[in-house]
Every structure is written in C-alpha cells, then in structure tokens.
Design a protein around this motif. Sequence first.
Motif, PDB file in Angstrom:
ATOM      1  N   THR A   2       0.835  -1.194   0.000  1.00  0.00           N
ATOM      2  CA  THR A   2       0.000   0.000   0.000  1.00  0.00           C
ATOM      3  C   THR A   2       0.869   1.242   0.000  1.00  0.00           C
ATOM      4  N   LYS A   5       1.031   8.002   2.204  1.00  0.00           N
ATOM      5  CA  LYS A   5       0.272   9.193   1.842  1.00  0.00           C
ATOM      6  C   LYS A   5       0.940  10.506   2.248  1.00  0.00           C
ATOM      7  N   VAL A  99       2.659  13.635  -2.957  1.00  0.00           N
ATOM      8  CA  VAL A  99       2.071  13.447  -1.629  1.00  0.00           C
ATOM      9  C   VAL A  99       2.376  14.698  -0.799  1.00  0.00           C
ATOM     10  N   VAL A 154      -3.321  13.009   7.684  1.00  0.00           N
ATOM     11  CA  VAL A 154      -3.069  11.587   7.482  1.00  0.00           C
ATOM     12  C   VAL A 154      -2.799  10.930   8.829  1.00  0.00           C
ATOM     13  N   GLN A 158       0.389   6.096   7.917  1.00  0.00           N
ATOM     14  CA  GLN A 158       0.398   6.327   6.473  1.00  0.00           C
ATOM     15  C   GLN A 158       1.548   7.231   6.044  1.00  0.00           C
ATOM     16  N   LEU A 220       4.975   5.255  -3.446  1.00  0.00           N
ATOM     17  CA  LEU A 220       4.496   6.620  -3.402  1.00  0.00           C
ATOM     18  C   LEU A 220       4.221   7.067  -4.831  1.00  0.00           C
TER      19      LEU A 220
END
Length: 224
Positions: A2, A5, A99, A154, A158, A220
Amino acid sequence: MTGFKAILFDCDGVLLDSEPLGCASIAQAMTAVGVAMTTDEAAALFCGHSAAASLAVIARAGLDPHAVADHADRILFSMFEQEVPLMAGVERVLWGFDVPMAVCSNSLVRRLDRSIARTPLARRFGGHIYSAEQVPAAKPAPDLAFFAAARLGVSPAQAVFVDDNPHGLRCGIGAGCLAIGFVGPTEQRADHARSLAQAGADHVVHGMDELHALLSRLSLPDAA
C-alpha cells in the motif's frame, strides 16, 4: 504494498546539508568562553538534539547556556546569510512524489526562519514547517510526528519519516511511521548507518538518490 500518503522530513542533515555549520558555530561559541571544542566534538555532543537538551549540555560545562547559544546562533545565522546549503539531490525527492510533505525539526522557529524558510524548498512545504517549539516534547518523543501528520490530514501509519539521527528516528517510530535513516554525503560520524539501524530504522539510505529509489519502491505516487 500500500502506498504511503505523506512524507515527514527532518531538516538539518536531511533537507539541508547544514549540520557541519551548526556544529562549527557551537564549537566556536564554546571555545570563545574557554571550553576548547572542535567541530567533531560539537557534533558528538549536540548534533540533532533539541534546544533544551543542548542548553543542558552547555550548563553542565558550567557556562551560561543562553549566552553561549545566542552567540552560536549569531555565528550560524551569519553563515546562513552567505549560503543555506541544500542537501545534494533534494529537489528531485521533494518534487518527485505527489504526496503532502512536512518538516519536523528540533530546531527553534527562529533557526528554521533563517534557514529552510529562506530557500526554494520552502514552497514545497507551504506552511507545513514545524518546530519542536510547537509541541509539548521534542524528539525523541513522538509529539512532532503526531502533530505534523495531523496537520497533513493523514494517520502517522500512512507517513514515511526521514531523519539522520537516532533520537529523531525514535520520534517517527514512536508515532507509528515507517522510519528511514538518512546518511548524507558529508556525514563524518563513524558507523552512523549502523547507529540508525540499531535505533530501529526500517531502512537506511545513503544520499538522495537512494532515498528517491526507496520511496519509489514504497509505492508513493510519482508527481505528474
């Protein structure tokens, strides 16, 4: 994996190649009041610590900590008037990923105002340049990472946290971030990469090219 962020960066020794200047300034200020000190000795005593911790070190030497720190700041700020040295390759990392990003520094606000805020890097962070003065406890406490992540909207889990000092990494680790230890090209501390790994860094990188490559592998999103 994943994607993360947000990225939270330490300032001196990561975004700015300014640790040698900071250590030289405190060494000069200590020497001026009779405690002979080299830049390397200053690095071992002060590098990356909070203002309060640095003042305590000076006080233990039997000196007026505020007078010495003010003298060191005058020397350092004079150096910054000549140049605020950026870490080699930092622009590629800051503008290479889409990000939100924040600065998490143990430096006082006045030092950040004289250093990173005066560079082109400041616009990448907008208002997200944070000092330990803004939270109850400086690094290694996790307060600054929690604060910055909240401001970016966030979860700390994350966020990636990049720091060049073991106690700085503990801030990110304590908040639940993925912690990256950074070794700059002018780093002089022996076995520093090992120290970062022993502090709990999830990854240790040498220079901005390695950091960029690692962030790419962490999924990312690339900047458009």
